[in-house]
Design an enzyme around this catalytic site. Structure first.
Site, PDB file in Angstrom:
ATOM      1  N   GLU A  49       0.714  -1.067  -0.114  1.00  0.00           N
ATOM      2  CA  GLU A  49       0.120  -0.087  -0.055  1.00  0.00           C
ATOM      3  C   GLU A  49       0.798   1.284   0.002  1.00  0.00           C
ATOM      4  O   GLU A  49       0.540   2.108   0.837  1.00  0.00           O
ATOM      5  CB  GLU A  49      -0.728  -0.012   1.141  1.00  0.00           C
ATOM      6  CG  GLU A  49      -1.933  -1.144   1.259  1.00  0.00           C
ATOM      7  CD  GLU A  49      -3.254  -0.889   0.243  1.00  0.00           C
ATOM      8  OE1 GLU A  49      -3.212   0.548  -0.076  1.00  0.00           O
ATOM      9  OE2 GLU A  49      -3.587  -1.594  -0.338  1.00  0.00           O
ATOM     10  N   ASP A  50       1.564   1.390  -1.165  1.00  0.00           N
ATOM     11  CA  ASP A  50       2.495   2.610  -1.102  1.00  0.00           C
ATOM     12  C   ASP A  50       3.437   2.678  -0.022  1.00  0.00           C
ATOM     13  O   ASP A  50       4.073   3.992   0.164  1.00  0.00           O
ATOM     14  CB  ASP A  50       1.736   3.921  -1.393  1.00  0.00           C
ATOM     15  CG  ASP A  50       1.009   4.131  -2.650  1.00  0.00           C
ATOM     16  OD1 ASP A  50       1.737   3.507  -3.414  1.00  0.00           O
ATOM     17  OD2 ASP A  50      -0.081   4.526  -2.916  1.00  0.00           O
ATOM     18  N   GLY A  51       3.831   1.797   0.780  1.00  0.00           N
ATOM     19  CA  GLY A  51       5.095   1.906   1.406  1.00  0.00           C
ATOM     20  C   GLY A  51       6.353   2.001   0.924  1.00  0.00           C
ATOM     21  O   GLY A  51       6.289   1.693  -0.301  1.00  0.00           O
ATOM     22  N   SER A  79       2.527  -0.503  -7.010  1.00  0.00           N
ATOM     23  CA  SER A  79       1.977   1.066  -7.219  1.00  0.00           C
ATOM     24  C   SER A  79       1.942   1.160  -8.640  1.00  0.00           C
ATOM     25  O   SER A  79       1.476   2.309  -8.951  1.00  0.00           O
ATOM     26  CB  SER A  79       2.917   1.779  -6.514  1.00  0.00           C
ATOM     27  OG  SER A  79       3.103   1.274  -5.136  1.00  0.00           O
ATOM     28  N   ARG A 109      -1.777   2.741 -11.905  1.00  0.00           N
ATOM     29  CA  ARG A 109      -1.676   4.263 -12.051  1.00  0.00           C
ATOM     30  C   ARG A 109      -1.075   4.613 -13.431  1.00  0.00           C
ATOM     31  O   ARG A 109      -0.886   5.654 -13.786  1.00  0.00           O
ATOM     32  CB  ARG A 109      -0.748   4.644 -10.752  1.00  0.00           C
ATOM     33  CG  ARG A 109      -1.569   4.608  -9.377  1.00  0.00           C
ATOM     34  CD  ARG A 109      -0.659   4.925  -8.308  1.00  0.00           C
ATOM     35  NE  ARG A 109      -1.323   4.579  -7.315  1.00  0.00           N
ATOM     36  CZ  ARG A 109      -0.685   4.570  -6.170  1.00  0.00           C
ATOM     37  NH1 ARG A 109       0.638   4.511  -6.060  1.00  0.00           N
ATOM     38  NH2 ARG A 109      -1.472   3.825  -4.977  1.00  0.00           N
TER      39      ARG A 109
END
Lengths: 601, 381
Positions: free
Chosen positions: A217-219, A397, A401
């Protein structure tokens, strides 16, 4: 008949508006009409607007005549030789400034190869369609526009070297990156802006993989050893100021080392870092509770004077001290006279900020994330050559996107690092993917950009090859140290005795109405009661008349002043509810209570 | 009545177990199944039934509110309309609020009218029927209007052939006219004459003309528009505007399947049980049209709460909240001052037994873990 408006005022009409406008433009090109004027023909209404007012946004375009750009080969050579400046081009009518209205009449070619006889203008560069900020995003032509917007938004939040006179400036807080680097992959606009003279980021070796689950999660996983070597290290500066405010009646605050006899004197050790003038030592390391500027206030109200006529010091301590969670080193002190003519002391505090779990980082492509874990170098995966990534970025990620430019930058950064030359990443005419891959191959690397990597805990080869390269990472000015908030017990509000609100006051986190409902629908009644028990109080209820007893009775347990009964029940209830009952009483409503033991019905 | 031996025995032993389940079970199992198997199935059914029951002191109201509330936050984000298509006239969150608040004047009142089945139907025929429902004003038949200032007469001409096509008679228009001009109206050949007073000005006569022109002479009052859709074999007429009472006189529609989306109209005409069913149906339709879903049981609870008193009440401070017993519960909803002052005047008694007050006073809430009690008997001295 076309009506003509000059600066939105009707001035007359012309028989042939098209001819008029054409003539106007020709004369303007020749310099017979001032170049500040723009003309726009509304063909539907047959209105002509001539505008020379200040405050319009205008942009330069190359003029085109009969399908041929006026910026010819000869002109270009002269410009390169330095014989012609931009201003000369404007004067000669090669470059024209159009405003938003005249642009409506123009037919602008994107590229010189697209020119047709009907074109009126030519873009100076395709880059002009981006703004300054967006123009600094490398390979931006590979991206979705929405991502570019987010990318440039994060660039604006990046920590860098924003000004060299930061010690003397008066911003309340500021961030400085310790060793900023110029990006290996850059665009033309980046240099044009002079952004490379004071960059805001560092080139990190990035591996795109999942690792131990700490980058979901975008870590982002950072290499702790790299951090200890100074990776993305920054300083956080905060300005504290205190002034000798004047009060009506001639009284005034005084900045000084406070004497022990004043009201509100803190512990002696809180003042230990003050010099004789009441201002903290330069270069002193200080933390929560320490006083920065000693200040003494005169008594505000006459009523405060007490002490039975003895000569006592009525002054109050008004020193400036550090609050909860604040620390740092005194970086600069300045004593000035402020706009009110009072003496003002400004203390600049520097705090050393290494990247820690919770700090926010971003690439230039709208891929922002928060550090999820930091691992020592020995716990990070390594490649055949012994390269250990500085950061590990999650592959999840990327596909949703569609930030292809992010992937391209990793590749280009790797090429740049290997060749020692900056990679040109201009949109539309930067280095192509094939070129980059060919170069990578010539250095003996896999042209796909992937590398064999090894698991640090077992030393075994990882099953898949990992995409590794160099990526320009920005440290954003959202740091956990400025935002972290937690409390067990702490300050409460005076009126309701409920916990205070807000981080600076050491307040709690609100459990609101919807959260309350969530606890109820889980049936967690015990937890709900405990969570709302911060203002729990005991109150006494007269069993005869049912009114809440006075504090006086609570203390001495004598008779009820209303009904003279002496039997009371003690109940536990929220102080806010007791306050509510008292407020109802002040309104003229007097609620009474019947008590019942709910556990032994 | 259950005939199977085992099921009957179970019924006798457990009178609280719903009978319809046992009856359905018997129907499904048939007569040939062995007794051992019947008891095996019964055991499973009882277990499943027990699992579906709500535990005592489960906060179902709050859970329902959350279930509906969460969906409605998603609805605000995509409030797209199906412009023009009458079939999909449900409009997301505004419509949901309309149903839950039991609003009286709907923004989009519609009736669904099915055709009586025995008729041999065609598109044209249904179109004629639909026209009979749609309200038609006198102006739509008029061919010419004259105002005679000397005689003080408004003269409206008609095409009699056209009127005949609609089974209309010029004579029948007169009693339909507005009360003010009814007496002065008369028929002369193919024209309708309305006489003004002797002193009438031009303005008065124009007023008379407007009144006459707006007389509804055909169709059902209040039905401003109709559209026809086909549901499988059935023709359905959708109307804009509601009048359940007048629809009953039409012989070409199926009276058993008349439906409208106004809960109050349904309650007035058919009774409160139908209104309850309408609430359920309308809520489910709104939620479904937004591509969301709510478990029907939540909607059942809402519909029950709105109708159990015998009349339809909305979820507002005038509706079900107004009838809560406790002052503090009402005051914590809307208009606290009103409830507190009124409560003090009539000396209201408030037993702290609902969730709101127990949260306010920070007592144990009568829900979930707040229910079990442990008592320890003190040792005798």
């Amino acid at each position: 008949m076309g009506d003509v408006f000059l600066n939105d005022v009707f001035i007359g009409s012309v028989p042939n508006s098209k001819k008029f406008v054409d003539n106007f433009r020709k004369m303007r090109l020749k310099g017979e009409i001032e170049k500040v004027y723009n003309i726009y023909l509304n063909e539907q209404l047959d209105f002509i607007y001539i505008d020379g007012t200040p405050g319009r946004i205008r942009r330069p375009l190359i003029a085109v005549e009969k399908g041929v750009s006026k910026f010819t080969q000869q002109v270009q050579e002269k410009v390169v030789a330095g014989e012609l400046s931009f201003e000369d081009l404007v004067q000669k009518g090669i470059i024209e400034y159009l405003d938003a209205m005249e642009e409506e009449n123009a037919y602008v070619a994107f590229d010189e190869f697209d020119l047709t006889p009907s074109h009126t203008h030519l873009e100076i560069t395709p880059l002009a369609m981006y703004g300054f900020n967006t123009g600094t995003v490398p390979f931006s032509n590979y991206d979705e526009p929405a991502r570019l917007m987010r990318g440039q938004k994060t660039i604006k939040q990046a920590v860098g070297m924003y000004a060299l006179n930061y010690q003397k400036r008066k911003e309340t807080d500021r961030n400085l990156l310790v060793s900023p680097q110029k990006p290996l992959v850059e665009t033309f606009i980046y240099e044009l802006l002079g952004f490379d003279k004071h960059p805001a980021g560092q080139n990190l070796v990035v591996g795109i993989m999942s690792f131990e689950g700490y980058n979901m999660e975008d870590g982002l996983i950072l290499n702790q050893s790299s951090i200890e070597r100074g990776l993305q290290r920054s300083f956080y500066y905060k300005l504290y100021s205190s002034s000798e405010t004047k009060y009506p009646g001639g009284l005034q605050d005084k900045i000084m080392y406070p004497g022990k006899d004043i009201k509100g004197y803190r512990a002696e050790e809180d003042y230990r870092y003050l010099e004789d003038d009441g201002i903290v030592y330069l270069g002193q390391k200080i933390a929560t509770g320490d006083v920065l500027v000693g200040k003494v206030s005169p008594p505000r109200f006459i009523e405060e004077i007490e002490g039975f006529g003895q000569m006592i010091n009525l002054n109050v301590d008004a020193s400036l001290a550090l609050k909860e969670d604040e620390k740092g080193v005194v970086s600069a002190v300045s004593v000035i006279e402020n706009v009110d003519g009072d003496k003002e002391v400004n203390v600049l505090l520097r705090d050393h900020r290494n990247p820690i779990v919770g700090d926010k980082f971003a690439s230039r492509h709208g891929q922002k994330g928060v550090v999820g874990a930091t691992f020592k170098q020995s716990d990070m995966p390594f490649s055949e050559n012994g390269i250990v990534p500085d950061a590990i970025f999650s592959p999840h990620s990327i596909p949703g996107r569609k930030t292809v430019s992010h992937v391209m930058e990793v590749l280009a950064g790797k090429v740049a690092a290997l060749s020692g030359e900056f990679v040109d990443a201009n949109p539309f005419d930067g280095q192509s993917e094939e070129e980059l891959r060919a170069q990578l191959k010539s250095f003996g690397f896999n042209p796909s950009g992937t590398e064999v990597m090894f698991d640090p805990s077992t030393g075994k080869r990882m099953e898949v090859e990992i995409y590794v390269g160099s990526l320009y990472y920005l440290r954003l000015n959202h740091q956990v140290d400025n935002k972290i908030q937690a409390r067990g017990t702490g300050p409460v509000q005076l009126l309701t005795r409920q916990p205070a609100e807000g981080r600076v006051r050491g307040g709690g986190l609100k459990l609101g109405e919807m959260e309350k409902d969530a606890l109820i629908s889980h049936g967690a009644a015990m937890l709900l009661k405990e969570r709302f028990s911060a203002d729990q109080t005991k109150a006494m209820v007269c069993t005869n008349c049912g009114y809440l007893a006075d504090p006086y009775i609570q203390r001495y347990k004598s008779k009820c002043p209303i009904c003279s009964s002496s039997s009371f029940e003690t109940v536990e209830l929220a102080y806010a509810f007791k306050l509510f009952i008292n407020e109802l009483r002040s309104m003229g409503i007097n609620p009474s209570f019947e008590t019942k033991d709910r556990f032994f019905e | 009545m259950v005939n199977n031996k085992i099921l009957a025995a179970y019924e006798k032993e457990h009178p609280e177990f719903p009978k319809y389940i046992l009856e359905e079970l018997e129907r499904e199992l048939g007569a040939k199944v062995k007794d051992s198997e019947v008891s095996l199935v019964l055991e499973k059914v009882v277990e499943e039934y027990g699992r579906s029951l709500i535990s005592p002191y489960e906060a179902i109201g709050v859970i329902t509110a959350q279930s509906v509330g969460e969906r409605s936050t998603q609805m605000t984000l995509n409030t797209f309309h199906f412009a023009g298509v009458a079939e999909q006239s449900v409009e997301g969150l505004p419509r949901l609020i309309e149903i839950l608040d039991a609003k009286k004047n709907l923004s989009n009142p519609t009736m669904r009218l099915y055709m009586a089945s025995e008729k041999n139907l065609s598109d044209e025929k249904v179109k004629i029927f639909a026209n009979k429902i749609k309200e038609t004003k006198l102006v739509e038949f008029a061919t010419n209007v004259e105002i005679d200032m000397e005689e003080k007469i408004v003269k409206i001409d008609f095409d009699l052939k056209n009127l005949k096509r609609y089974d209309l008679d010029l004579e029948s228009f007169v009693p339909l006219l507005d009360k003010k001009i009814r007496k002065s109206g008369s028929v002369d050949g193919k024209s309708l004459l309305v006489k003004g007073t002797a002193t009438a000005s031009m303005k008065d006569l124009i007023g008379i003309k407007e009144l006459a022109m707006n007389t509804i002479v055909y169709g059902i009052k209040g039905v401003s528009d109709v559209s026809i859709i086909k549901e499988g074999e059935d023709y359905v007429i959708l109307t804009q505007g509601i009048s359940l009472k007048n629809v009953q006189n039409l012989d070409f529609i199926d009276k058993e399947r008349v439906y409208c989306n106004d809960v109050h109209e349904m309650a007035d005409f058919y009774g409160v049980e139908v209104a309850r069913q309408t609430i359920i149906r309308e809520i489910m339709e709104v939620v479904k049209s937004q591509g969301l879903s709510i478990n029907e049981r939540h909607v059942l609870l809402i519909a029950d709460a709105m109708t159990y008193t015998g009349s339809v009440r909305g979820m507002t401070r005038y509706g079900i909240v107004a009838e809560k017993l406790n002052v503090l519960t009402r005051a914590s909803f809307e208009t606290p001052l009103k409830h507190l002052s009124k409560g003090s005047v009539i000396n209201e008694h408030n037993i702290l037994n609902s969730i709101t007050e127990n949260v306010m006073t920070n007592q144990m809430v009568y829900v979930g873990t707040g229910i079990p009690k442990v008592a320890v008997k003190a040792r005798d001295k």
